[in-house]
Write a protein that holds these residues in place. Structure first.
Motif, PDB file in Angstrom:
ATOM      1  N   ARG A  66       1.094   5.434  -6.982  1.00 50.11           N
ATOM      2  CA  ARG A  66      -0.071   5.006  -7.911  1.00 50.11           C
ATOM      3  C   ARG A  66       0.642   4.567  -9.149  1.00 50.11           C
ATOM      4  O   ARG A  66       1.788   5.630  -9.491  1.00 50.11           O
ATOM      5  CB  ARG A  66      -1.196   6.115  -8.157  1.00 50.11           C
ATOM      6  CG  ARG A  66      -1.992   6.021  -6.998  1.00 50.11           C
ATOM      7  CD  ARG A  66      -3.127   7.366  -7.019  1.00 50.11           C
ATOM      8  NE  ARG A  66      -4.130   6.803  -8.107  1.00 50.11           N
ATOM      9  CZ  ARG A  66      -4.965   5.896  -8.029  1.00 50.11           C
ATOM     10  NH1 ARG A  66      -5.333   5.553  -6.917  1.00 50.11           N
ATOM     11  NH2 ARG A  66      -5.719   5.723  -8.888  1.00 50.11           N
ATOM     12  N   GLY A  81      -6.704  -6.519  -4.841  1.00 48.61           N
ATOM     13  CA  GLY A  81      -7.444  -5.622  -5.787  1.00 48.61           C
ATOM     14  C   GLY A  81      -8.125  -4.232  -5.227  1.00 48.61           C
ATOM     15  O   GLY A  81      -8.481  -3.503  -5.692  1.00 48.61           O
ATOM     16  N   ARG A  82      -8.038  -4.264  -3.888  1.00 44.75           N
ATOM     17  CA  ARG A  82      -8.287  -3.026  -2.940  1.00 44.75           C
ATOM     18  C   ARG A  82      -7.196  -2.154  -2.986  1.00 44.75           C
ATOM     19  O   ARG A  82      -7.564  -1.176  -2.206  1.00 44.75           O
ATOM     20  CB  ARG A  82      -9.182  -3.385  -1.846  1.00 44.75           C
ATOM     21  CG  ARG A  82     -10.300  -4.523  -1.926  1.00 44.75           C
ATOM     22  CD  ARG A  82     -10.893  -4.563  -0.592  1.00 44.75           C
ATOM     23  NE  ARG A  82     -10.559  -5.162   0.109  1.00 44.75           N
ATOM     24  CZ  ARG A  82     -10.700  -6.613   0.452  1.00 44.75           C
ATOM     25  NH1 ARG A  82     -11.499  -7.367  -0.280  1.00 44.75           N
ATOM     26  NH2 ARG A  82     -10.011  -7.189   1.272  1.00 44.75           N
ATOM     27  N   LEU A  83      -6.150  -2.519  -3.451  1.00 46.37           N
ATOM     28  CA  LEU A  83      -5.135  -1.485  -3.161  1.00 46.37           C
ATOM     29  C   LEU A  83      -5.248  -0.259  -3.913  1.00 46.37           C
ATOM     30  O   LEU A  83      -4.898   1.008  -3.447  1.00 46.37           O
ATOM     31  CB  LEU A  83      -3.693  -1.956  -3.206  1.00 46.37           C
ATOM     32  CG  LEU A  83      -3.196  -3.214  -2.139  1.00 46.37           C
ATOM     33  CD1 LEU A  83      -1.821  -3.732  -2.721  1.00 46.37           C
ATOM     34  CD2 LEU A  83      -3.004  -2.680  -1.025  1.00 46.37           C
ATOM     35  N   GLY A  84      -5.774  -0.403  -5.074  1.00 47.42           N
ATOM     36  CA  GLY A  84      -5.910   0.667  -5.982  1.00 47.42           C
ATOM     37  C   GLY A  84      -4.709   1.327  -6.424  1.00 47.42           C
ATOM     38  O   GLY A  84      -3.722   1.607  -5.999  1.00 47.42           O
ATOM     39  N   PRO A 115      -7.454 -11.356  -1.977  1.00 49.96           N
ATOM     40  CA  PRO A 115      -8.495 -10.334  -2.571  1.00 49.96           C
ATOM     41  C   PRO A 115      -8.174  -8.933  -2.119  1.00 49.96           C
ATOM     42  O   PRO A 115      -8.478  -7.831  -3.052  1.00 49.96           O
ATOM     43  CB  PRO A 115      -9.918 -10.722  -1.815  1.00 49.96           C
ATOM     44  CG  PRO A 115      -9.828 -12.000  -1.295  1.00 49.96           C
ATOM     45  CD  PRO A 115      -8.423 -12.263  -1.224  1.00 49.96           C
ATOM     46  N   GLY A 116      -7.541  -8.807  -0.969  1.00 48.01           N
ATOM     47  CA  GLY A 116      -6.855  -7.407  -0.646  1.00 48.01           C
ATOM     48  C   GLY A 116      -6.083  -6.653  -1.858  1.00 48.01           C
ATOM     49  O   GLY A 116      -5.994  -5.392  -1.852  1.00 48.01           O
ATOM     50  N   THR A 175      -4.626 -12.349  -7.271  1.00 44.42           N
ATOM     51  CA  THR A 175      -5.664 -11.605  -7.013  1.00 44.42           C
ATOM     52  C   THR A 175      -6.868 -12.247  -6.376  1.00 44.42           C
ATOM     53  O   THR A 175      -7.823 -11.761  -5.854  1.00 44.42           O
ATOM     54  CB  THR A 175      -5.959 -10.685  -8.306  1.00 44.42           C
ATOM     55  OG1 THR A 175      -6.062 -11.831  -9.411  1.00 44.42           O
ATOM     56  CG2 THR A 175      -4.851  -9.948  -8.511  1.00 44.42           C
ATOM     57  N   ALA A 231       0.799  -1.204   0.039  1.00 47.13           N
ATOM     58  CA  ALA A 231      -0.070   0.076   0.105  1.00 47.13           C
ATOM     59  C   ALA A 231       0.788   1.093  -0.026  1.00 47.13           C
ATOM     60  O   ALA A 231       0.376   2.398  -0.269  1.00 47.13           O
ATOM     61  CB  ALA A 231      -0.966  -0.097   1.370  1.00 47.13           C
TER      62      ALA A 231
END
Length: 257
Positions: free
Chosen positions: A73, A91-94, A88-89, A84, A69
């Motif tokens: 970006r 995919g939530r990092l963004g 699942p986390g 992924t 994290a």
């Protein structure tokens, strides 16, 4: 510009080659579950700066979501196929550009070409789970060919699977008093080094994390793997220049095509 290797502790390294920064298995915390960092300061913020990040397998000390994290970006993140779904986390990092790979896949990043290679290790996120992902190593090809082994045991055909390399970043220990299946200890790492025959090597994955409350249990497994690997490599692969780095130290090994 020569390749530069920085070891931040455990399996976390920066490989800078051809103007591209590559980060391996980032782990930027004092404590992870039952493990605590016993040696070396935490990596500084600049350690999280990279164009591409390589994750060798899904274990929590190699795929660590809070450390990922911290990436900017747009950073390219290369992970084993199935990561992924199993984690699942991710995919939530963004903002991260995630690429899943299997052995043999190649990904171009600037002037570098990153190739995934096999590793002998259980790559699942949890010891028991229905989602399986391969454990991987990577060969980073730029001005040099740098092999990051991730976590792996010694396996038949290892040199052929990895191919010619100039620099090898080899695990030589672990984070507990006993190494399980699918790991290199100093002896097996020296034998792998002799088979791979690079020009230079850096031992990693030792002397950083240790289980809480177990400081007095087989402490040599924490303190000695780096020096022991240097000694064994001098005997089994005397033509290889071995650089035992401290946490946060860098080296520019001499390589030639």
């Amino acid at each position: 510009m020569p390749v530069e290797i920085t070891w931040w502790g455990h399996a976390t390294c920066t490989v800078e080659d051809s103007g591209v920064r590559v980060l391996t298995d980032p782990l930027f915390v004092w404590r992870l579950a039952h493990l605590r960092r016993r040696r070396g300061a935490l990596p500084p913020p600049r350690a999280a700066v990279a164009e591409v990040v390589l994750v060798s397998h899904l274990h929590g000390d190699h795929l660590h979501l809070p450390s990922l994290a911290r990436l900017a970006r747009g950073t390219r993140l290369i992970v084993p196929r199935g990561a992924t779904v199993a984690v699942p986390g991710l995919g939530r990092l963004g903002g991260l550009r995630i690429t899943e790979v299997v052995p043999g896949d190649e990904v171009a990043v600037g002037k570098l070409l990153v190739r995934a290679v096999p590793a002998l290790h259980d790559g699942r996120r949890h010891p028991v789970g229905r989602h399986r992902s391969p454990a991987l190593g990577y060969v980073i090809r730029g001005t040099a060919r740098t092999y990051f082994a991730g976590d792996t045991g010694l396996f038949d055909g290892m040199a052929d699977a990895v191919g010619p390399v100039d620099v090898a970043l080899l695990p030589v220990g672990g984070w507990g008093p006993f190494l399980g299946h699918g790991h290199l200890n100093p002896d097996r790492a020296a034998r792998a080094l002799a088979a791979l025959a690079p020009r230079a090597a850096v031992p990693v994955h030792y002397g950083t994390y240790w289980p809480i409350g177990m400081d007095a249990v087989r402490p040599h497994e924490f303190h000695s793997p780096g020096d022991e690997f240097v000694r064994k490599a001098a005997r089994m692969a005397p033509e290889v220049a071995v650089h035992r780095l401290g946490h946060g130290e860098s080296v520019r090994p001499e390589v030639a095509w």
